[in-house]
Scaffold this active site. Structure first.
Site, PDB file in Angstrom:
ATOM      1  N   GLN A  15       0.822  -1.209   0.000  1.00 32.94           N
ATOM      2  CA  GLN A  15       0.000   0.000   0.000  1.00 32.94           C
ATOM      3  C   GLN A  15       0.854   1.256   0.000  1.00 32.94           C
ATOM      4  O   GLN A  15       0.505   2.259  -0.620  1.00 32.94           O
ATOM      5  CB  GLN A  15      -0.938  -0.005   1.203  1.00 32.94           C
ATOM      6  CG  GLN A  15      -1.983  -1.099   1.152  1.00 32.94           C
ATOM      7  CD  GLN A  15      -2.735  -1.125  -0.166  1.00 32.94           C
ATOM      8  OE1 GLN A  15      -3.490  -0.218  -0.484  1.00 32.94           O
ATOM      9  NE2 GLN A  15      -2.510  -2.165  -0.961  1.00 32.94           N
ATOM     10  N   HIS A  17       1.674   3.031  -3.324  1.00 34.17           N
ATOM     11  CA  HIS A  17       0.665   3.772  -4.089  1.00 34.17           C
ATOM     12  C   HIS A  17       1.025   5.254  -4.181  1.00 34.17           C
ATOM     13  O   HIS A  17       1.021   5.834  -5.259  1.00 34.17           O
ATOM     14  CB  HIS A  17      -0.720   3.612  -3.457  1.00 34.17           C
ATOM     15  CG  HIS A  17      -1.443   2.389  -3.910  1.00 34.17           C
ATOM     16  ND1 HIS A  17      -1.851   2.204  -5.203  1.00 34.17           N
ATOM     17  CD2 HIS A  17      -1.838   1.282  -3.233  1.00 34.17           C
ATOM     18  CE1 HIS A  17      -2.459   1.035  -5.319  1.00 34.17           C
ATOM     19  NE2 HIS A  17      -2.470   0.458  -4.134  1.00 34.17           N
ATOM     20  N   GLU A  58      -9.071   0.541   5.647  1.00 36.70           N
ATOM     21  CA  GLU A  58      -9.527   0.119   4.326  1.00 36.70           C
ATOM     22  C   GLU A  58      -9.250  -1.379   4.140  1.00 36.70           C
ATOM     23  O   GLU A  58     -10.135  -2.146   3.779  1.00 36.70           O
ATOM     24  CB  GLU A  58      -8.789   0.926   3.254  1.00 36.70           C
ATOM     25  CG  GLU A  58      -9.136   0.536   1.829  1.00 36.70           C
ATOM     26  CD  GLU A  58      -8.270   1.241   0.802  1.00 36.70           C
ATOM     27  OE1 GLU A  58      -8.640   1.242  -0.379  1.00 36.70           O
ATOM     28  OE2 GLU A  58      -7.201   1.783   1.169  1.00 36.70           O
ATOM     29  N   HIS A  59      -8.003  -1.789   4.366  1.00 40.45           N
ATOM     30  CA  HIS A  59      -7.599  -3.189   4.272  1.00 40.45           C
ATOM     31  C   HIS A  59      -7.107  -3.658   5.649  1.00 40.45           C
ATOM     32  O   HIS A  59      -6.241  -3.019   6.231  1.00 40.45           O
ATOM     33  CB  HIS A  59      -6.461  -3.377   3.274  1.00 40.45           C
ATOM     34  CG  HIS A  59      -6.730  -2.817   1.908  1.00 40.45           C
ATOM     35  ND1 HIS A  59      -6.197  -1.611   1.474  1.00 40.45           N
ATOM     36  CD2 HIS A  59      -7.472  -3.295   0.885  1.00 40.45           C
ATOM     37  CE1 HIS A  59      -6.598  -1.380   0.237  1.00 40.45           C
ATOM     38  NE2 HIS A  59      -7.374  -2.377  -0.146  1.00 40.45           N
ATOM     39  N   ASP A  80      -6.775  -6.993  -4.332  1.00 39.73           N
ATOM     40  CA  ASP A  80      -6.700  -5.903  -5.300  1.00 39.73           C
ATOM     41  C   ASP A  80      -6.995  -6.379  -6.714  1.00 39.73           C
ATOM     42  O   ASP A  80      -7.502  -5.605  -7.533  1.00 39.73           O
ATOM     43  CB  ASP A  80      -5.301  -5.266  -5.270  1.00 39.73           C
ATOM     44  CG  ASP A  80      -5.180  -4.169  -4.232  1.00 39.73           C
ATOM     45  OD1 ASP A  80      -6.217  -3.762  -3.681  1.00 39.73           O
ATOM     46  OD2 ASP A  80      -4.048  -3.727  -3.976  1.00 39.73           O
ATOM     47  N   HIS A  96     -53.906  15.556   4.769  1.00 44.65           N
ATOM     48  CA  HIS A  96     -53.427  14.189   4.930  1.00 44.65           C
ATOM     49  C   HIS A  96     -54.499  13.357   5.640  1.00 44.65           C
ATOM     50  O   HIS A  96     -54.829  12.239   5.212  1.00 44.65           O
ATOM     51  CB  HIS A  96     -52.140  14.151   5.772  1.00 44.65           C
ATOM     52  CG  HIS A  96     -50.890  14.497   5.026  1.00 44.65           C
ATOM     53  ND1 HIS A  96     -50.639  15.757   4.538  1.00 44.65           N
ATOM     54  CD2 HIS A  96     -49.803  13.736   4.704  1.00 44.65           C
ATOM     55  CE1 HIS A  96     -49.444  15.764   3.939  1.00 44.65           C
ATOM     56  NE2 HIS A  96     -48.926  14.545   4.031  1.00 44.65           N
TER      57      HIS A  96
END
Length: 440
Positions: free
Chosen positions: A265, A268, A333-334, A367, A426
């Protein structure tokens, strides 16, 4: 190139641990005023001038010599050509990944349902796919064919009739893998435009680009800002922050494996976050040594170094129970559960985008080809958000059919509540349908 790491070391037993952890996790993906104004100007131009604005911005920002919108359209034949231009090994990998992603997402499909009450009243839910979805794909060298599969296939499984892809081709650079992935995933139309102008075109439509119902896919700060501004006009998937991985390890996994998982990661971008949590202090030392040993061998060593030094951490905890508590606090996230019996700890995991179970399950498999979607909530939003899925391309409509008896019975309840809210129309609308009391 000389690289070195000084990854942060935290201990959950320290009095100021919570403050240090909050500082480590803090991330604000807020556009500055200049970016915001530029994006607003681009959106306005595309809304007013349509295709002409798209051509102009593509010439200016991407360096593409486009004379008209026709130069920015790729037909189905061009996507099929891309399949012949990639290697047989690449095509096989794409097709296998696509098949696994499709099979997994087929299980997410929701069907319409109804039930009938004793008096004949029918209630239910009608599930309908979106008419058209827009897929943003980064272009040039930073191209991700895996993202094409992960975004387009769930839309097609959901029953979306048309998937429109936009992908910039800076300086005319076309990525054949991305186009091949689009072909395999069933993308219907491709426009070689990018940036805020592509988002605006999908949201509002132009003479050539059809208006979509939802825009999905990653992009840079201009794309993210544009998605914020068009939300409401169209749906969006999410505003994603930097990539994240949190590894919880009992100290028994090969430290080289863990170091490389953290790198997966960190490579990235410089803002990506890689964290290891373990109760074994000696193991943390071994992973730190593996990081220093392996970093010089990485192609993207400079990026990894900045990520690890800036936002990475090795966290020592009291025991595995506290490790799980820290994981839930981070809501990554992971999340890799690199432990002897991950199934035993799974019930206690409350917040994570994707959970990778056991020592052999690297995040990288998720991934590309495991099957579940790799579009995941970041920056702690896993506390309330889910991975992209088929359900993101379906909408639900309530069904209410009242029998005469049912309308009469419900009318009494509705009347009381409506008059309590001083909404007389109503109340009377419901009362007209009460048996033996029509006209009240």
């Amino acid at each position: 190139m000389t690289v070195s790491t000084a990854i942060a070391r935290l201990n959950a037993a320290d009095q100021d641990f919570a403050r240090h952890l909050d500082h480590l996790l803090s991330w604000e993906s807020v556009s500055d005023d200049a970016v915001n104004q530029r994006v607003l100007d681009i959106i306005k131009a595309v809304r007013e001038r349509g295709d002409a604005a798209l051509v102009e911005f593509t010439q200016r920002f991407d360096g593409v010599d486009a004379q008209s919108i026709d130069d920015l359209i790729l037909d189905r034949e061009r996507l099929e050509l891309a399949l012949t231009r990639i290697s047989a090994t690449q095509r096989e990998a794409l097709e296998k990944a696509a098949s696994r992603v499709r099979i997994y997402h087929e299980r997410q499909k929701q069907d319409s349902w109804q039930y009938t009450e004793a008096d004949g009243t029918v209630l239910g839910q009608k599930v309908t796919p979106l008419d058209r979805a827009g897929l943003y794909v980064p272009g040039g060298k930073a191209s991700y064919p895996s993202s094409v599969l992960m975004n387009a296939i769930p839309a097609k499984v959901a029953g979306v009739s048309e998937v429109v892809m936009v992908v910039p081709t800076p300086r005319g650079e076309v990525n054949e893998l991305v186009l091949a992935a689009a072909c395999i995933a069933g993308v219907d139309r491709v426009f070689t435009v990018g940036g805020a102008q592509a988002v605006a075109a999908l949201a509002y439509g132009t003479e050539s680009v059809p208006q979509v119902d939802k825009i999905v896919g990653p992009g840079n700060i201009y794309v993210a800002t544009a998605k914020r501004h068009v939300f409401g006009q169209v749906g969006i998937d999410m505003i994603a922050g930097p990539s994240e991985i949190l590894v919880v390890c009992d100290g028994q996994t090969d430290p080289d494996w863990i170091a490389m998982d953290l790198f997966s990661q960190a490579e990235h971008d410089e803002d990506a976050q890689a964290i290891l949590v373990s109760p074994d202090a000696e193991f943390l030392d071994r992973v730190a040594a593996s990081i220093d040993k392996l970093l010089p061998t990485m192609e993207r060593a400079g990026i990894i170094e900045k990520s690890i030094n800036g936002r990475g951490a090795l966290i020592q905890v009291r025991d595995m129970q506290q490790a799980i508590e820290v994981a839930n606090r981070i809501a990554p996230e992971h999340l890799e559960l690199s432990v002897a019996d991950p199934q035993a700890w799974l019930p206690q995991i409350r917040h994570a985008g994707a959970i990778f179970m056991g020592r052999h399950t690297s995040e990288a498999l998720g991934d590309y080809c495991a099957g579940p979607n790799h579009v995941l909530p970041t920056s702690g939003t896993a506390r309330f958000s889910s991975p992209l899925g088929v359900y993101d391309f379906q909408k639900r409509s309530s069904i209410i059919f009242c029998s005469e008896q049912g309308a009469s019975e419900l009318g009494h309840t509705a009347s009381v509540l409506a008059r309590g809210e001083s909404l007389t129309a109503h109340a009377r609308s419901a009362e007209y349908r009460i048996l033996n009391e029509k006209g009240n």
